[in-house]
Design an enzyme around this catalytic site. Structure first.
Site, PDB file in Angstrom:
ATOM      1  N   GLY A  68       0.847  -1.184  -0.064  1.00 25.60           N
ATOM      2  CA  GLY A  68       0.004  -0.102  -0.171  1.00 25.60           C
ATOM      3  C   GLY A  68       0.993   1.160  -0.081  1.00 25.60           C
ATOM      4  O   GLY A  68       2.131   1.334  -0.648  1.00 25.60           O
ATOM      5  N   CYS A 112       4.953  -6.339   2.435  1.00 26.45           N
ATOM      6  CA  CYS A 112       5.419  -4.771   2.289  1.00 26.45           C
ATOM      7  C   CYS A 112       4.511  -3.962   3.243  1.00 26.45           C
ATOM      8  O   CYS A 112       4.857  -4.191   4.549  1.00 26.45           O
ATOM      9  CB  CYS A 112       5.277  -4.427   0.748  1.00 26.45           C
ATOM     10  SG  CYS A 112       6.274  -2.603   0.404  1.00 26.45           S
ATOM     11  N   TYR A 113       3.703  -3.095   2.809  1.00 26.54           N
ATOM     12  CA  TYR A 113       2.805  -2.390   3.793  1.00 26.54           C
ATOM     13  C   TYR A 113       2.365  -3.394   4.871  1.00 26.54           C
ATOM     14  O   TYR A 113       2.297  -2.995   6.169  1.00 26.54           O
ATOM     15  CB  TYR A 113       1.913  -1.451   3.226  1.00 26.54           C
ATOM     16  CG  TYR A 113       1.149  -0.627   3.949  1.00 26.54           C
ATOM     17  CD1 TYR A 113       1.759   0.611   4.117  1.00 26.54           C
ATOM     18  CD2 TYR A 113      -0.087  -1.247   4.691  1.00 26.54           C
ATOM     19  CE1 TYR A 113       0.982   1.395   5.009  1.00 26.54           C
ATOM     20  CE2 TYR A 113      -0.898  -0.190   5.341  1.00 26.54           C
ATOM     21  CZ  TYR A 113      -0.245   1.208   5.493  1.00 26.54           C
ATOM     22  OH  TYR A 113      -1.145   1.980   6.336  1.00 26.54           O
ATOM     23  N   GLU A 156       4.480 -11.155  -5.547  1.00 26.89           N
ATOM     24  CA  GLU A 156       3.441 -11.208  -6.613  1.00 26.89           C
ATOM     25  C   GLU A 156       4.085 -10.617  -7.743  1.00 26.89           C
ATOM     26  O   GLU A 156       3.346 -10.872  -9.068  1.00 26.89           O
ATOM     27  CB  GLU A 156       2.185 -10.407  -6.206  1.00 26.89           C
ATOM     28  CG  GLU A 156       2.220  -8.849  -6.126  1.00 26.89           C
ATOM     29  CD  GLU A 156       2.869  -8.208  -4.845  1.00 26.89           C
ATOM     30  OE1 GLU A 156       3.635  -9.116  -4.320  1.00 26.89           O
ATOM     31  OE2 GLU A 156       2.790  -6.982  -4.897  1.00 26.89           O
ATOM     32  N   LYS A 169     -10.838 -11.078 -16.684  1.00 24.48           N
ATOM     33  CA  LYS A 169     -10.909 -11.335 -18.106  1.00 24.48           C
ATOM     34  C   LYS A 169     -10.190 -12.534 -18.662  1.00 24.48           C
ATOM     35  O   LYS A 169     -10.580 -13.326 -19.374  1.00 24.48           O
ATOM     36  CB  LYS A 169     -10.325  -9.975 -18.849  1.00 24.48           C
ATOM     37  CG  LYS A 169     -10.707 -10.218 -20.328  1.00 24.48           C
ATOM     38  CD  LYS A 169     -11.875  -9.149 -20.638  1.00 24.48           C
ATOM     39  CE  LYS A 169     -12.096  -9.043 -22.010  1.00 24.48           C
ATOM     40  NZ  LYS A 169     -13.481  -8.265 -22.120  1.00 24.48           N
ATOM     41  N   ASP A 229     -17.256 -11.664 -23.298  1.00 29.65           N
ATOM     42  CA  ASP A 229     -17.877 -11.961 -21.920  1.00 29.65           C
ATOM     43  C   ASP A 229     -19.370 -12.352 -22.244  1.00 29.65           C
ATOM     44  O   ASP A 229     -19.769 -13.386 -21.306  1.00 29.65           O
ATOM     45  CB  ASP A 229     -17.858 -10.425 -21.207  1.00 29.65           C
ATOM     46  CG  ASP A 229     -16.607  -9.794 -20.985  1.00 29.65           C
ATOM     47  OD1 ASP A 229     -15.568 -10.784 -21.100  1.00 29.65           O
ATOM     48  OD2 ASP A 229     -16.490  -8.661 -20.827  1.00 29.65           O
ATOM     49  N   HIS A 270       8.094  -7.844  -2.856  1.00 28.51           N
ATOM     50  CA  HIS A 270       6.906  -8.163  -3.548  1.00 28.51           C
ATOM     51  C   HIS A 270       6.898  -9.563  -4.078  1.00 28.51           C
ATOM     52  O   HIS A 270       7.312  -9.646  -5.588  1.00 28.51           O
ATOM     53  CB  HIS A 270       6.566  -7.105  -4.422  1.00 28.51           C
ATOM     54  CG  HIS A 270       6.033  -5.937  -3.679  1.00 28.51           C
ATOM     55  ND1 HIS A 270       4.681  -5.507  -3.425  1.00 28.51           N
ATOM     56  CD2 HIS A 270       6.699  -4.675  -3.508  1.00 28.51           C
ATOM     57  CE1 HIS A 270       4.626  -4.515  -2.954  1.00 28.51           C
ATOM     58  NE2 HIS A 270       5.780  -3.906  -2.902  1.00 28.51           N
TER      59      HIS A 270
END
Ligand code: XMP
Length: 515
Positions: A58, A85-86, A175, A371, A231, A173
């Protein structure tokens, strides 16, 4: 879609930029993940019965005014928690550790040394590895009961854990792709620490959705508006798989689609899937409404309104008695509209702008999916590539890419030019790399010379962009040879065009569409 039979790990959002990426990575590990705001109540969390929590990264500092606080009750839920992290700093602060402004920022690729190789998170990972850091503050002392498991030059506590309580934290991080072993670390958290089963797979997502749809609709009739996009197509095929002929699809062809699009929709739904399809050919009605309209917002409104009128007429005359309406709402639409208020979905995300005052109950089988998951499921369901990998296309279609008033003649010119752009992009194997690539017809004419003849004709603008989510976009550095091929084909093959330009602006400051 009912998701309770999937093991899930929730992401608590301390800054939107990171949370989505973490949730996507968790799902890549086949564990369902949802994003919840940082001030979510403990009951909301309990209701979902997650296997674990991840506190996202964050804002720069836990000391910054207005910085979102980490709720200490998260640590008493009895489920494992990973702070990133945050999230790590907030965890340290909430549990009595120390976070300090040391003045040294770590940003970018950083060497990490694992000091506790027996740690759960670093199990089977190398003792020295590169990770991605982005922070100003550091944890200088871990809370009581925690063991420091890794450090870097500027972060004495680059990772910690309290295995007994199931609490874990990393300063870097995991991710992002710049942390090469990040996904393995997340897997250690998900599978080892949180004991989550990797059950979120294409096949099980489809099975679960089908079961859920059947339970909800019983023997009632369902309708689905098709737009030609991925979609609504995937939503329709999924619902069809669940309830067969109880579903009727309505495809309103407003005459503003790309070349061959109506035929592809017809082919896919009627012939390939044998789905009840009402194909309303309403080109003339839309053209009549657009006659003389030059203002883009007025165009959009005219198209939206006419769409509703046509749809209502069909529903009244041919679908009376349908109780449910399928919409292809996606998870990012839900997050964007504020996780707690799903009703505020941006109107342009509603499939084809269907009426809001109609008396239908909504079926949204894709509301938990990103998506790329929708595309994967489309592939699994056997939808053809032309539909699954189609680039996004605005609801008002080519009408907003014809600048100025829209006429059948201009649409015809634009449609041919656009087909050439898409054809050459496809041949260069760039369709999936590009977020969008298309043609625009500006409302000007310029002089040219063709053979020995002077011409006074339209230019066509070619636009191709790369993007993650359409919020920002970069103009695509297409090879000159490809641009040359596109330009020479358009001028040679499309009567009424004597010039081609390439748009080299990013978003911002421009937008993706012209209008
Ligand atoms: P802009 O032009 O604002 O577009 O950068 C961002 C993305 O949204 C798409 N777009 C629409 N999609 N209905 C849609 O379904 C619409 O009315 C609409 N207008 C823009 C655009 O193609 C781009 O991907």
């Amino acid at each position: 879609m009912e998701t309770s039979s999937f093991d899930s790990v929730l992401v608590i959002d301390y800054g939107a930029q990171y949370a989505q990426l973490i949730a996507r990575r968790v799902r890549e590990c086949k564990v369902f993940s949802e994003i919840l705001p940082h001030d979510v109540s403990i009951e909301e969390i309990r209701k979902r019965r997650p296997r674990g929590l991840i506190l996202s990264g964050g804002p720069a500092s836990v000391y910054a005014p207005g910085a979102p606080a980490v709720n200490p009750a998260f640590f008493d839920l009895g489920i494992p928690v990973l702070g990133i992290c945050y999230g790590l700093q907030g965890m340290a602060q909430a549990l009595g550790g120390e976070v300090a402004h040391t003045g040294t920022r770590e940003y970018g690729k950083t060497e990490l040394h694992v000091t506790q190789p027996s740690s759960v998170l670093f199990e089977s990972l190398p003792e020295d590895q590169t990770v991605w850091m982005s922070h100003g503050d550091v944890v200088t002392r871990a809370p009581d009961g925690f063991q420091v498991t890794a450090s870097s030059e500027a972060s004495p506590v680059a990772a910690f854990e309290d295995r007994e309580r199931g609490l874990y934290g990393v300063q870097f991080h995991p991710e992002v792709a710049h942390t090469p072993r990040g996904l393995d670390l997340l897997k250690n958290f998900l599978y080892e620490a949180a004991d989550a089963r990797p059950s979120w797979t294409r096949v099980s997502i489809i099975e679960e959705a089908i079961k859920d749809i059947r339970e909800r609709v019983g023997s009632e009739q369902i309708i689905c508006g098709l737009s030609g996009g991925v979609d609504s197509a995937v939503a329709a095929v999924l619902v069809h798989k669940a309830v067969g002929d109880q579903l009727t699809c309505v495809f309103v062809d407003h005459g503003l689609l790309r070349a061959d699009e109506p035929e592809q929709v017809e082919e896919t739904f009627r012939r390939l899937f044998n789905i009840n399809l009402i194909h309303v050919k309403a080109q003339d009605r839309f053209l009549a409404k657009l006659a003389g309209v030059t203002d883009p917002e007025t165009k959009r409104r005219a198209i939206g309104e006419e769409f509703i009128r046509v749809f209502e007429e069909v529903a009244r005359t041919e679908l009376a008695g349908a109780r449910f309406l399928v919409q292809g709402t996606l998870y990012p639409d839900i997050i964007e509209s504020g996780t707690r208020d799903a009703a505020k979905i941006k109107s342009h995300h509603n499939v084809g702008g269907l009426p809001e005052d109609m008396d239908f109950e909504l079926i949204e089988p894709l509301r938990n999916l990103f998506k790329d998951e929708v595309r994967a499921i489309g592939e699994e369901l056997g939808l053809p590539d032309e539909i699954v990998w189609r680039q996004p296309f605005p609801g008002p279609g080519l009408a907003i890419r014809v600048i100025g008033d829209v006429t059948a003649e201009k649409l015809h010119i634009l449609r041919q030019a656009d087909a050439i752009v898409l054809d050459e992009v496809r041949k260069a194997d760039l369709t999936r790399t590009l977020w969008q690539s298309f043609a625009i017809l500006p409302d000007v004419r310029t002089v040219g010379v063709m053979g020995d003849e002077r011409s006074y004709a339209h230019p066509v603008v070619v636009r191709a962009v790369t993007s993650e989510d359409a919020m920002t976009a970069d103009w695509a550095r297409l090879p000159y040879e490809l641009l040359e091929k596109i330009a020479s084909r358009i001028v040679a093959e499309v009567p009424g065009v004597n010039r081609v330009a390439y748009d080299i602006t990013s978003k911002p400051p421009a937008t993706i569409e012209w209008e």
